[in-house]
Design an enzyme around this catalytic site. Structure first.
Site, PDB file in Angstrom:
ATOM      1  N   ASP A  29       0.805  -1.164   0.088  1.00  0.00           N
ATOM      2  CA  ASP A  29       0.073   0.091   0.028  1.00  0.00           C
ATOM      3  C   ASP A  29       1.008   1.333   0.073  1.00  0.00           C
ATOM      4  O   ASP A  29       1.966   1.434   0.646  1.00  0.00           O
ATOM      5  CB  ASP A  29      -0.879   0.037   1.401  1.00  0.00           C
ATOM      6  CG  ASP A  29      -2.179   1.178   1.126  1.00  0.00           C
ATOM      7  OD1 ASP A  29      -2.387   1.462  -0.171  1.00  0.00           O
ATOM      8  OD2 ASP A  29      -2.575   1.198   2.202  1.00  0.00           O
ATOM      9  N   ASN A  31       1.176   3.345  -3.111  1.00  0.00           N
ATOM     10  CA  ASN A  31       1.651   3.865  -4.448  1.00  0.00           C
ATOM     11  C   ASN A  31       1.213   5.374  -4.660  1.00  0.00           C
ATOM     12  O   ASN A  31       1.890   6.183  -5.372  1.00  0.00           O
ATOM     13  CB  ASN A  31       1.232   2.969  -5.242  1.00  0.00           C
ATOM     14  CG  ASN A  31       1.783   1.640  -5.481  1.00  0.00           C
ATOM     15  OD1 ASN A  31       2.769   1.136  -4.547  1.00  0.00           O
ATOM     16  ND2 ASN A  31       1.333   0.797  -6.103  1.00  0.00           N
ATOM     17  N   HIS A  46       2.239   3.482  -9.106  1.00  0.00           N
ATOM     18  CA  HIS A  46       2.048   2.035  -9.334  1.00  0.00           C
ATOM     19  C   HIS A  46       3.240   1.297  -9.943  1.00  0.00           C
ATOM     20  O   HIS A  46       3.678   0.111  -9.947  1.00  0.00           O
ATOM     21  CB  HIS A  46       0.603   1.880 -10.358  1.00  0.00           C
ATOM     22  CG  HIS A  46      -0.448   2.146  -9.365  1.00  0.00           C
ATOM     23  ND1 HIS A  46      -0.552   1.813  -7.838  1.00  0.00           N
ATOM     24  CD2 HIS A  46      -1.734   2.942  -9.677  1.00  0.00           C
ATOM     25  CE1 HIS A  46      -1.653   2.170  -7.608  1.00  0.00           C
ATOM     26  NE2 HIS A  46      -2.384   3.062  -8.586  1.00  0.00           N
ATOM     27  N   LEU A 140       9.897 -21.060  -3.813  1.00  0.00           N
ATOM     28  CA  LEU A 140       8.561 -20.099  -3.343  1.00  0.00           C
ATOM     29  C   LEU A 140       7.445 -20.325  -4.077  1.00  0.00           C
ATOM     30  O   LEU A 140       7.365 -20.149  -5.245  1.00  0.00           O
ATOM     31  CB  LEU A 140       9.441 -18.706  -3.425  1.00  0.00           C
ATOM     32  CG  LEU A 140       8.287 -17.575  -3.183  1.00  0.00           C
ATOM     33  CD1 LEU A 140       7.958 -17.482  -1.572  1.00  0.00           C
ATOM     34  CD2 LEU A 140       8.746 -15.969  -3.419  1.00  0.00           C
ATOM     35  N   ARG A 197       2.016  -4.778   6.225  1.00  0.00           N
ATOM     36  CA  ARG A 197       1.278  -3.756   5.491  1.00  0.00           C
ATOM     37  C   ARG A 197       2.204  -2.635   5.450  1.00  0.00           C
ATOM     38  O   ARG A 197       2.738  -1.973   6.565  1.00  0.00           O
ATOM     39  CB  ARG A 197       0.017  -3.398   6.154  1.00  0.00           C
ATOM     40  CG  ARG A 197      -0.904  -2.422   5.172  1.00  0.00           C
ATOM     41  CD  ARG A 197      -2.245  -2.145   5.508  1.00  0.00           C
ATOM     42  NE  ARG A 197      -2.871  -1.152   4.473  1.00  0.00           N
ATOM     43  CZ  ARG A 197      -4.015  -1.371   4.095  1.00  0.00           C
ATOM     44  NH1 ARG A 197      -4.847  -2.106   4.729  1.00  0.00           N
ATOM     45  NH2 ARG A 197      -4.622  -0.646   3.145  1.00  0.00           N
TER      46      ARG A 197
HETATM   47  C1  IPE Z   1      -5.379  -2.708  -0.067  1.00  0.00           C
HETATM   48  O1  IPE Z   1      -4.838  -1.487  -0.130  1.00  0.00           O
HETATM   49  C2  IPE Z   1      -5.483  -3.601  -1.660  1.00  0.00           C
HETATM   50  C3  IPE Z   1      -4.230  -3.747  -2.151  1.00  0.00           C
HETATM   51  C4  IPE Z   1      -3.036  -3.576  -1.514  1.00  0.00           C
HETATM   52  C5  IPE Z   1      -4.289  -4.404  -3.364  1.00  0.00           C
HETATM   53  P1  IPE Z   1      -6.288  -0.266  -0.370  1.00  0.00           P
HETATM   54  O2  IPE Z   1      -5.382   0.952  -0.495  1.00  0.00           O
HETATM   55  O3  IPE Z   1      -6.995  -0.428  -1.506  1.00  0.00           O
HETATM   56  O4  IPE Z   1      -6.957  -0.318   0.858  1.00  0.00           O
HETATM   57  P2  IPE Z   1      -7.764   0.725   1.700  1.00  0.00           P
HETATM   58  O5  IPE Z   1      -8.969   1.261   0.885  1.00  0.00           O
HETATM   59  O6  IPE Z   1      -6.914   1.758   2.041  1.00  0.00           O
HETATM   60  O7  IPE Z   1      -8.249   0.075   2.862  1.00  0.00           O
HETATM   61  C1  IPE Z   2      -1.585   0.331  -3.400  1.00  0.00           C
HETATM   62  O1  IPE Z   2      -1.406   1.620  -3.562  1.00  0.00           O
HETATM   63  C2  IPE Z   2      -1.852  -0.185  -4.766  1.00  0.00           C
HETATM   64  C3  IPE Z   2      -2.997  -0.850  -4.878  1.00  0.00           C
HETATM   65  C4  IPE Z   2      -4.263  -0.958  -4.149  1.00  0.00           C
HETATM   66  C5  IPE Z   2      -3.573  -1.542  -6.088  1.00  0.00           C
HETATM   67  P1  IPE Z   2      -2.510   2.685  -3.518  1.00  0.00           P
HETATM   68  O2  IPE Z   2      -2.995   2.802  -4.688  1.00  0.00           O
HETATM   69  O3  IPE Z   2      -3.650   2.260  -2.435  1.00  0.00           O
HETATM   70  O4  IPE Z   2      -1.973   4.010  -2.873  1.00  0.00           O
HETATM   71  P2  IPE Z   2      -2.440   4.801  -1.671  1.00  0.00           P
HETATM   72  O5  IPE Z   2      -3.134   3.998  -0.655  1.00  0.00           O
HETATM   73  O6  IPE Z   2      -3.521   5.705  -2.280  1.00  0.00           O
HETATM   74  O7  IPE Z   2      -1.240   5.834  -1.290  1.00  0.00           O
HETATM   75 MG    MG Z   3      -4.139   2.359  -0.304  1.00  0.00          MG
END
Ligand code: IPE
Ligand code: IPE
Ligand code: MG
Length: 257
Positions: A29, A31, A46, A140, A197
């Site tokens: 999480d 990106n 991403h 793995l 996480r």
């Molecule tokens: C969780 O991240 C899903 C993935 C990493 C693929 P999110 O960014 O979607 O989660 P929330 O919305 O903050 O809970």
């Molecule tokens: C995780 O990063 C990637 C996915 C959920 C696919 P985010 O896109 O959720 O990044 P933030 O949470 O908005 O920073």
């Molecule tokens: Mg996120």
């Protein structure tokens, strides 16, 4: 933000790691925030996230972690703007093509957990191809949770169990946790020992709910594109210092018993 010592990623010493986790899950999480902090579009975050994913897989292989599950796209991520969803799918396509040879060389067995219905046909084909090509990977098992939701996985297992009961193939009176697990898509994975996480958020966001029931949680204050192998190794070291009780009384009580 946690300040990390200078990185010596190659220096991971499994000998010092007494009780390694068999199954590590990672919610990748941050990106979007990484990109926003640089005034860049989210897709750039991403893209850098894919680099971090490569480092994470390498760290898992290097540390001899047998099972790694990465959360790539949740069933809730469909709520994002269509353009971002498309960007994520394009990156998934690109990754499955570009990294297949490398994954095979690393001895990685790739599989996907999540709903294939609802994904573009070509993505499903790329996933199936990767699963087939890497089936012999012995170092793995890399499970990519993609279009995955923990509740949905459990509900789907329950539906299959109901069908099996109605058809007389299963006696509901004998339904145990072990039998239930056989109906899960992650039925052949061990329980998750360590859940990492990134991004500082402290929630599970519908990731492998059943498998994570007793996982040790590691919430790191690093955004996913900045994730280094050392973060993975540090999480393993931290895990090794935890006392897992599984509802028991713990070592202090045992020692005084
Ligand atoms: C969780 O991240 C899903 C993935 C990493 C693929 P999110 O960014 O979607 O989660 P929330 O919305 O903050 O809970
Ligand atoms: C995780 O990063 C990637 C996915 C959920 C696919 P985010 O896109 O959720 O990044 P933030 O949470 O908005 O920073
Ligand atoms: Mg996120």
């Amino acid at each position: 933000m946690t300040v990390h010592a200078p990185l010596s990623a190659e220096a991971f010493d499994p000998v010092n790691h007494a009780t390694p986790p068999r199954h590590v899950g990672v919610i990748m999480d941050g990106n979007g925030r990484w990109a926003a902090a640089r005034g860049l579009p989210r897709v750039v975050g991403h893209k850098h996230g894919v680099e971090a994913l490569r480092r994470c897989v390498e760290a898992a292989v290097q540390s001899r972690t047998p099972y790694l599950t990465l959360y790539g796209f949740s069933t809730e991520n469909w709520r994002r703007p269509r353009a971002e969803v498309d960007d994520l799918f394009s990156l998934a396509r690109r990754y499955l093509k570009s990294d297949l040879t490398r994954l095979k060389e690393q001895g990685v067995r790739v599989r996907m957990a999540g709903e294939r219905d609802g994904l573009a046909r070509d993505i499903v084909e790329l996933v199936e191809h990767a699963e087939h090509e890497t089936a012999d990977g012995a170092h793995l098992t890399l499970t990519i949770a993609f279009n995955y939701g923990g509740r949905y996985e459990i509900a789907k297992a329950a539906a299959q169990i109901a069908r099996a009961s109605a058809e007389g193939r299963l006696n509901p009176e004998t339904l145990s946790e072990d039998v239930f697990e056989e109906f899960l898509e992650t039925g052949d994975l061990p329980d998750m020992d360590l859940l990492i996480r990134t991004s500082g958020e402290r929630r599970i966001s519908n990731f492998l709910l059943w498998r994570a029931a007793y996982a040790e949680l590691a919430f790191l204050d690093v955004l996913w594109p900045d994730f280094q192998k050392q973060h993975f190794f540090d999480a393993l070291r931290d895990y090794a210092c935890r006392e897992r009780r599984f509802g028991g009384a713990g070592s202090a009580v045992k020692a005084s018993a």
